[in-house]
Design a protein around this motif. Structure first.
Motif, mmCIF file in Angstrom:
data_model
loop_
_atom_site.group_PDB
_atom_site.id
_atom_site.type_symbol
_atom_site.label_atom_id
_atom_site.label_comp_id
_atom_site.label_asym_id
_atom_site.label_seq_id
_atom_site.Cartn_x
_atom_site.Cartn_y
_atom_site.Cartn_z
ATOM 1 N N GLN A 3 53.148 -2.024 23.045
ATOM 2 C CA GLN A 3 51.751 -2.204 23.410
ATOM 3 C C GLN A 3 51.677 -2.909 24.753
ATOM 4 O O GLN A 3 52.501 -3.776 25.055
ATOM 5 C CB GLN A 3 50.999 -3.013 22.351
ATOM 6 C CG GLN A 3 50.828 -2.301 21.025
ATOM 7 C CD GLN A 3 50.000 -3.099 20.047
ATOM 8 O OE1 GLN A 3 50.039 -4.328 20.040
ATOM 9 N NE2 GLN A 3 49.237 -2.403 19.225
ATOM 10 N N VAL A 5 48.980 -4.823 27.594
ATOM 11 C CA VAL A 5 47.695 -5.466 27.802
ATOM 12 C C VAL A 5 47.612 -5.941 29.239
ATOM 13 O O VAL A 5 48.426 -6.759 29.672
ATOM 14 C CB VAL A 5 47.483 -6.647 26.844
ATOM 15 C CG1 VAL A 5 46.140 -7.314 27.124
ATOM 16 C CG2 VAL A 5 47.540 -6.178 25.400
ATOM 17 N N GLU A 6 46.616 -5.435 29.975
ATOM 18 C CA GLU A 6 46.394 -5.857 31.352
ATOM 19 C C GLU A 6 45.444 -7.050 31.396
ATOM 20 O O GLU A 6 44.570 -7.198 30.540
ATOM 21 C CB GLU A 6 45.795 -4.723 32.195
ATOM 22 C CG GLU A 6 46.589 -3.437 32.207
ATOM 23 C CD GLU A 6 46.073 -2.444 31.190
ATOM 24 O OE1 GLU A 6 46.248 -1.233 31.422
ATOM 25 O OE2 GLU A 6 45.496 -2.864 30.159
ATOM 26 N N SER A 7 45.599 -7.850 32.424
ATOM 27 C CA SER A 7 44.680 -8.946 32.669
ATOM 28 C C SER A 7 44.746 -9.321 34.140
ATOM 29 O O SER A 7 45.639 -8.888 34.865
ATOM 30 C CB SER A 7 45.001 -10.157 31.790
ATOM 31 O OG SER A 7 46.277 -10.682 32.096
ATOM 32 N N CYS A 22 50.614 -7.162 33.300
ATOM 33 C CA CYS A 22 50.742 -6.205 32.214
ATOM 34 C C CYS A 22 51.764 -6.767 31.246
ATOM 35 O O CYS A 22 52.969 -6.745 31.520
ATOM 36 C CB CYS A 22 51.167 -4.837 32.749
ATOM 37 S SG CYS A 22 51.452 -3.585 31.487
ATOM 38 N N TYR A 95 44.995 0.251 35.270
ATOM 39 C CA TYR A 95 45.722 0.441 34.026
ATOM 40 C C TYR A 95 47.228 0.335 34.269
ATOM 41 O O TYR A 95 47.726 0.782 35.298
ATOM 42 C CB TYR A 95 45.446 1.819 33.426
ATOM 43 C CG TYR A 95 44.004 2.106 33.108
ATOM 44 C CD1 TYR A 95 43.491 1.823 31.849
ATOM 45 C CD2 TYR A 95 43.167 2.681 34.051
ATOM 46 C CE1 TYR A 95 42.169 2.099 31.548
ATOM 47 C CE2 TYR A 95 41.844 2.958 33.762
ATOM 48 C CZ TYR A 95 41.348 2.672 32.513
ATOM 49 O OH TYR A 95 40.039 2.950 32.219
ATOM 50 N N THR A 108 52.322 5.265 26.716
ATOM 51 C CA THR A 108 51.708 4.015 26.307
ATOM 52 C C THR A 108 50.841 3.501 27.445
ATOM 53 O O THR A 108 51.304 3.396 28.579
ATOM 54 C CB THR A 108 52.758 2.953 25.941
ATOM 55 O OG1 THR A 108 53.605 3.456 24.905
ATOM 56 C CG2 THR A 108 52.083 1.681 25.458
ATOM 57 N N TRP A 109 49.605 3.173 27.129
ATOM 58 C CA TRP A 109 48.645 2.717 28.130
ATOM 59 C C TRP A 109 47.959 1.444 27.679
ATOM 60 O O TRP A 109 47.706 1.247 26.486
ATOM 61 C CB TRP A 109 47.568 3.783 28.377
ATOM 62 C CG TRP A 109 48.074 5.015 29.049
ATOM 63 C CD1 TRP A 109 48.736 6.052 28.477
ATOM 64 C CD2 TRP A 109 47.953 5.330 30.442
ATOM 65 N NE1 TRP A 109 49.045 7.002 29.417
ATOM 66 C CE2 TRP A 109 48.573 6.586 30.630
ATOM 67 C CE3 TRP A 109 47.389 4.681 31.532
ATOM 68 C CZ2 TRP A 109 48.639 7.205 31.884
ATOM 69 C CZ3 TRP A 109 47.453 5.291 32.781
ATOM 70 C CH2 TRP A 109 48.067 6.533 32.944
ATOM 71 N N GLY A 110 47.651 0.597 28.630
ATOM 72 C CA GLY A 110 46.843 -0.567 28.353
ATOM 73 C C GLY A 110 45.369 -0.215 28.357
ATOM 74 O O GLY A 110 44.972 0.930 28.600
ATOM 75 N N GLN A 111 44.546 -1.204 28.096
ATOM 76 C CA GLN A 111 43.102 -0.983 27.990
ATOM 77 C C GLN A 111 42.395 -1.007 29.336
ATOM 78 O O GLN A 111 41.243 -0.567 29.433
ATOM 79 C CB GLN A 111 42.482 -2.041 27.068
ATOM 80 C CG GLN A 111 42.153 -3.381 27.716
ATOM 81 C CD GLN A 111 43.370 -4.196 28.106
ATOM 82 O OE1 GLN A 111 44.467 -3.966 27.613
ATOM 83 N NE2 GLN A 111 43.173 -5.167 28.990
ATOM 84 N N GLY A 112 43.054 -1.503 30.358
ATOM 85 C CA GLY A 112 42.484 -1.553 31.683
ATOM 86 C C GLY A 112 41.842 -2.888 32.002
ATOM 87 O O GLY A 112 41.376 -3.605 31.123
ATOM 88 N N THR A 113 41.829 -3.214 33.289
ATOM 89 C CA THR A 113 41.162 -4.418 33.763
ATOM 90 C C THR A 113 40.405 -4.083 35.043
ATOM 91 O O THR A 113 40.926 -3.410 35.933
ATOM 92 C CB THR A 113 42.163 -5.569 33.979
ATOM 93 O OG1 THR A 113 41.469 -6.763 34.342
ATOM 94 C CG2 THR A 113 43.186 -5.233 35.060
#
Length: 119
Positions: A3, A5-7, A22, A95, A108-113
């Motif tokens: 998984q 997660v970007e921020s 990421c 992303y 696999t991709w993050g949700q984006g920021t």
């Protein structure tokens, strides 16, 4: 299961710098290709940068070359995108994504920021 997660996104002024993170969980990023992509309103998603994790080999889109840098953090299992001299045209949802090898799709991709560059 991996998984991502970007921020780190937010509102910045032109010329400013910003670093996106990421963070990976569920699996190591070793032996994977990690990519950063972005999508602006009304435009298709575009490639920004990627890195071959095991050899720290980066690649950049021409639009960001010389301004952005992609880094890996093995200790924290994290991929960073350092963005310098930001321009309004950099405004987009960013992303991160991962793929196991060059012949596979990013699976696999993050949700984006959101990154907004405006004065």
């Amino acid at each position: 299961q991996l998984q991502l997660v970007e921020s780190g996104g937010g509102l910045v002024q032109p010329g400013d710098s910003r670093t996106l993170s990421c963070v990976a969980s569920g699996d190591t990023l070793s032996n994977k290709i990690i990519g950063w992509f972005r999508q602006a309103p009304g435009l298709e998603r575009e490639f920004v940068a990627n890195i071959l994790w095991s050899r720290s080999i980066p690649d950049y889109a021409s639009s960001v070359k010389g301004r952005f840098q992609i880094f890996k953090d093995d200790v924290r299992n994290m991929c960073l995108l350092q963005m310098n001299n930001l321009k309004p045209e950099d405004t987009a949802v960013y992303y991160c994504a991962a793929r196991p090898n060059w012949s596979s799709d990013y699976n696999t991709w993050g949700q984006g920021t959101q990154v907004t560059v405006s004065s």
